[in-house]
Design an enzyme around this catalytic site. Structure first.
Site, PDB file in Angstrom:
ATOM      1  N   GLU A  16     -15.409  30.006  73.154  1.00 19.54           N
ATOM      2  CA  GLU A  16     -15.744  28.986  72.164  1.00 19.54           C
ATOM      3  C   GLU A  16     -14.726  29.052  71.040  1.00 19.54           C
ATOM      4  OE1 GLU A  16     -19.869  28.230  70.491  1.00 19.54           O
ATOM      5  OE2 GLU A  16     -18.824  28.967  68.691  1.00 19.54           O
ATOM      6  N   THR A  47     -16.686  23.455  69.031  1.00 18.57           N
ATOM      7  CA  THR A  47     -17.847  23.193  68.192  1.00 18.57           C
ATOM      8  C   THR A  47     -17.666  21.923  67.372  1.00 18.57           C
ATOM      9  OG1 THR A  47     -17.076  24.448  66.273  1.00 18.57           O
ATOM     10  CG2 THR A  47     -18.240  25.676  67.988  1.00 18.57           C
ATOM     11  N   ALA A  50     -21.490  19.662  60.943  1.00 12.78           N
ATOM     12  CA  ALA A  50     -22.455  18.644  60.531  1.00 12.78           C
ATOM     13  C   ALA A  50     -21.712  17.449  59.959  1.00 12.78           C
ATOM     14  CB  ALA A  50     -23.404  19.227  59.479  1.00 12.78           C
ATOM     15  N   HIS A  77     -19.219  20.125  71.995  1.00 16.60           N
ATOM     16  CA  HIS A  77     -20.529  20.318  71.358  1.00 16.60           C
ATOM     17  C   HIS A  77     -20.955  18.983  70.745  1.00 16.60           C
ATOM     18  CE1 HIS A  77     -20.495  24.946  70.785  1.00 16.60           C
ATOM     19  NE2 HIS A  77     -19.648  24.620  71.748  1.00 16.60           N
ATOM     20  N   GLY A 108     -28.775  20.408  66.539  1.00 10.31           N
ATOM     21  CA  GLY A 108     -27.923  20.553  65.365  1.00 10.31           C
ATOM     22  C   GLY A 108     -28.700  21.063  64.171  1.00 10.31           C
ATOM     23  N   TYR A 143     -32.073  31.017  73.708  1.00  8.95           N
ATOM     24  CA  TYR A 143     -32.205  32.026  72.658  1.00  8.95           C
ATOM     25  C   TYR A 143     -32.950  33.253  73.184  1.00  8.95           C
ATOM     26  CZ  TYR A 143     -31.029  27.817  70.137  1.00  8.95           C
ATOM     27  OH  TYR A 143     -30.400  26.672  69.730  1.00  8.95           O
ATOM     28  N   GLN A 210     -19.417  39.425  58.332  1.00 13.31           N
ATOM     29  CA  GLN A 210     -19.695  38.604  59.512  1.00 13.31           C
ATOM     30  C   GLN A 210     -21.070  38.936  60.076  1.00 13.31           C
ATOM     31  OE1 GLN A 210     -17.101  39.461  62.776  1.00 13.31           O
ATOM     32  NE2 GLN A 210     -17.595  37.589  63.883  1.00 13.31           N
TER      33      GLN A 210
END
Length: 287
Positions: A16, A47, A50, A77, A108, A143, A210
């Site tokens: 990714e 990715t 927004a 995405h 989202g 998840y 992070q």
């Protein structure tokens, strides 16, 4: 190529990346893609931030370049929260024209700067729409430790089954640091009749900030072994970098030994770390 077909042939490795945050860094971004290309990933996902159409356009341009210039299958995405159906149809048409066949369909995250639209309140709504309006390979997120907004593991699996029944062809997990969560999740998914390939999402964490951000955003659990590494090396950046890479490699070795369908590396646009991990695991992926 539809990436779901790859799982019939091999254990998949994918990366990714995220679009550059500043327009002046586009050149360095594509230098990163050049380096990742050398590692021969099965696909690269891009990715989308927004904000609706502007961000989708940037994501599409990058995904198109990855596929058509660099010859790597790409995944776009697509968050539905800031799209209405007319806008979504336009995106699907643009993807088709660019030769992109793979979409990671997401609800989202809400952004206080933008007013959410109500056409796609759930990822399953967007997945159904894509299924009805194009010939795309649809990927969905899952998840292992449950979605933050879902109170129970059972309800979370039910929601995932909705997404699969709506047209999902493959799944990519949110990052996790304890493989036992993945194995328990995989078992629940199988019991629920979810039989699409599941890639394990792995993020090498190489600095404490992070980690704190990931816990805040995703609510992931940090096992004792992981916390011990962080606490021991937090003031030694070089040591923490090495320890973070080693921890991610250990996760992947264990996942591979236990029959994972694929590994999806959250590269954070860092080709050095990605290469270090790849060099440690590449032979495992062909076994």
């Amino acid at each position: 190529m539809k990436t779901s077909a790859l799982f019939k042939q091999k254990r998949v490795l994918s990366f990714e990346v995220f679009p550059p945050k500043q327009s002046g860094s586009v050149e360095s971004f594509y230098s990163t893609v050049e380096e990742l290309k050398d590692l021969a990933p099965d696909f690269i996902s891009v990715t989308s931030g927004a904000g609706g159409s502007e961000n989708n356009t940037e994501t599409l341009e990058i995904a198109s370049t990855i596929k058509n210039k660099y010859g790597i299958e790409s995944v776009v995405h697509l968050p539905g929260i800031n799209l209405d159906k007319k806008e979504a149809l336009k995106v699907l048409d643009d993807l088709k024209n660019a030769g992109i066949e793979n979409i990671l369909a997401l609800r989202g995250d809400e952004n206080p700067t933008f007013t959410p639209k109500n056409d796609f309140k759930h990822a399953s709504d967007l997945i159904s729409f894509i299924e009805d309006n194009g010939d795309f390979n649809i990927i969905a997120a899952c998840y292992p430790e449950n979605h933050l907004e879902c109170p129970t593991a059972i309800e979370d699996i039910h929601n995932l089954k909705y997404k699969v029944d709506a047209g999902t062809n493959q799944l990519i997990t949110q990052l996790f640091f304890d493989n036992s969560y993945f194995y328990d999740f995989r078992e629940r998914a199988a019991i629920a009749g979810i039989d699409v390939p599941i890639e394990a999402g792995i993020m090498p964490v190489v600095n404490k900030r992070q980690i704190e951000r990931m816990v805040s955003l995703c609510g992931v659990d940090l096992p004792k072994k992981f916390l011990s590494i962080i606490n021991t090396f937090e003031n030694n950046p070089e040591a923490l970098l090495e320890a973070g890479i080693a921890y991610a490699v250990d996760q992947i070795v264990d996942l591979t030994a236990n029959g994972v369908d694929g590994i999806h590396l959250y590269t954070m646009n860092n080709p050095y770390i990605t290469r270090r991990i790849y060099e440690s695991i590449s032979t495992l992926l062909t076994s």
